[in-house]
Write an enzyme that holds these catalytic residues in place. Structure first.
Site, PDB file in Angstrom:
ATOM      1  N   ASP A 146       8.360 -49.514  78.823  1.00 36.24           N
ATOM      2  CA  ASP A 146       9.666 -48.893  78.569  1.00 36.24           C
ATOM      3  C   ASP A 146      10.789 -49.719  79.188  1.00 36.24           C
ATOM      4  O   ASP A 146      11.953 -49.571  78.817  1.00 36.24           O
ATOM      5  CB  ASP A 146       9.715 -47.495  79.212  1.00 36.24           C
ATOM      6  CG  ASP A 146       9.512 -46.362  78.216  1.00 36.24           C
ATOM      7  OD1 ASP A 146       9.932 -46.513  77.060  1.00 36.24           O
ATOM      8  OD2 ASP A 146       8.943 -45.332  78.628  1.00 36.24           O
ATOM      9  N   LYS A 183       4.888 -42.813  67.918  1.00 37.74           N
ATOM     10  CA  LYS A 183       4.542 -44.033  68.667  1.00 37.74           C
ATOM     11  C   LYS A 183       3.030 -44.276  68.601  1.00 37.74           C
ATOM     12  O   LYS A 183       2.583 -45.424  68.506  1.00 37.74           O
ATOM     13  CB  LYS A 183       5.010 -43.912  70.126  1.00 37.74           C
ATOM     14  CG  LYS A 183       6.544 -43.937  70.277  1.00 37.74           C
ATOM     15  CD  LYS A 183       6.974 -43.556  71.695  1.00 37.74           C
ATOM     16  CE  LYS A 183       8.480 -43.399  71.821  1.00 37.74           C
ATOM     17  NZ  LYS A 183       8.889 -42.931  73.162  1.00 37.74           N
ATOM     18  N   GLN A 211       6.705 -40.021  78.570  1.00 38.78           N
ATOM     19  CA  GLN A 211       7.801 -39.578  77.708  1.00 38.78           C
ATOM     20  C   GLN A 211       8.800 -38.752  78.518  1.00 38.78           C
ATOM     21  O   GLN A 211       8.422 -37.826  79.235  1.00 38.78           O
ATOM     22  CB  GLN A 211       7.239 -38.771  76.527  1.00 38.78           C
ATOM     23  CG  GLN A 211       8.272 -38.381  75.490  1.00 38.78           C
ATOM     24  CD  GLN A 211       8.894 -39.570  74.760  1.00 38.78           C
ATOM     25  OE1 GLN A 211       8.267 -40.598  74.569  1.00 38.78           O
ATOM     26  NE2 GLN A 211      10.137 -39.430  74.353  1.00 38.78           N
TER      27      GLN A 211
END
Ligand code: GUN
Length: 293
Positions: free
Chosen positions: A120, A53, A97
């Site tokens: 997200d 990412k 994460q």
């Protein structure tokens, strides 16, 4: 034999579109989209995802920072980093994460992120907007699935979509997105999961089958209607003594036999996973643009 839905090709297209838009944003306003990653512990898959990412951010011309904390970090340590990023004007998106170590309350962490920086799309405020069809940060994996369908001209409208899996990250949001009375949605949606006594009786009804369970090869050819579109969200690492690394990635779908039955299928790797990262860039660009308003 199924058409292979090339997630890498689509992700590359999206990443070029985002890069072009980010360059335009910079020239016209001076704004550079900024994304902060928080990685707790040493989970190899998480480390590899965050690395990919970060590279995607660099390629798109974004600013990104990664804060790494040891697995022993406290919930307060994570919350204090989030608080700092919430107030940092150079940061438009925050990604913690998952999974987090067991002693940290994941939901409390997600809810600490400013919803306007929740790229997200996991904050309850944003998930709620998904459910009632409002514009929001769509969770990246479901958003990537919709892009694959759209760019291959597969319209879910009026089709029976069966989602296997009910996670907050994939199963629930993709079902809620596809059921909306909107273009490229408007599907009849079933969510099937582990409590189904005869899972195949559901999956065999699917015009579009979305497997998001995290169990290698669990969708077998007999569970798929001939000609169905099969979207494999699973990314499972399994032992493979014949490979150099001793392991390889497989999806939730028993790929070769299902490919022989399906009308179209996403491979693993090179399918949905690629588009997930591309949609994270889309969300971060959107957050940056919205921060100006
Ligand atoms: N872990 C697995 N998938 C995801 C994701 O899309 N976002 C975050 N933050 N963690 C994940």
């Amino acid at each position: 034999m199924a058409i292979i839905l090339d997630g890498k090709k689509i992700a590359d297209e999206i990443r070029i579109e985002v890069k072009t838009a980010a360059a335009h944003l910079k020239t016209t306003t001076g704004l550079v989209p900024g994304l902060a990653f928080i990685l707790v512990g040493e989970n190899p898959a998480s480390q590899s995802y965050v690395k990919s990412k970060g590279i995607a951010c660099d390629d798109a011309g974004f600013h990104s920072v990664t804060e790494r904390l040891p697995a022993s970090a406290s919930e307060a340590d994570v919350l204090s980093l989030i608080d700092a990023f919430n107030r940092d004007v150079k940061i438009h998106g925050i990604l913690v994460q998952l999974p987090l170590p067991a002693h940290i309350d994941e939901q409390r962490v997600i809810e600490a992120i400013d919803p306007s920086k929740d790229v997200d799309g996991f904050h309850p405020a944003n998930i709620g907007r998904v459910m009632i069809g409002m514009d929001t940060f769509y969770p990246c994996t479901p958003a990537g699935i919709l892009e694959i369908l759209k760019r291959y001209d597969i319209n879910p409208s009026g089709k029976h979509v069966v989602v296997v899996g009910r996670s907050n990250i994939v199963g629930k949001p993709i079902a809620n997105m596809l059921v909306q009375k909107k273009e490229w949605c408007n599907a009849i949606v079933t969510i099937a999961h582990t409590a189904a006594k005869d899972l195949a009786s559901f999956t065999r009804q699917a015009d579009i089958l979305i497997a998001a369970v995290g169990k290698p090869g669990m969708i077998t050819a007999d569970m798929v209607k001939p000609g169905a579109v099969v979207i494999d969200v699973g990314i499972n690492r399994i032992a493979d003594p014949s490979s150099k690394t001793g392991s390889r990635l497989v999806g939730d779908v028993d790929y070769e036999p299902v490919k022989a039955v399906a009308g179209a299928i996403t491979p693993v790797p090179g399918g949905v996973g690629r588009t997930t990262i591309a949609m994270l860039l889309v969300n971060t660009l959107k957050a940056a643009v919205m921060s100006q308003r």
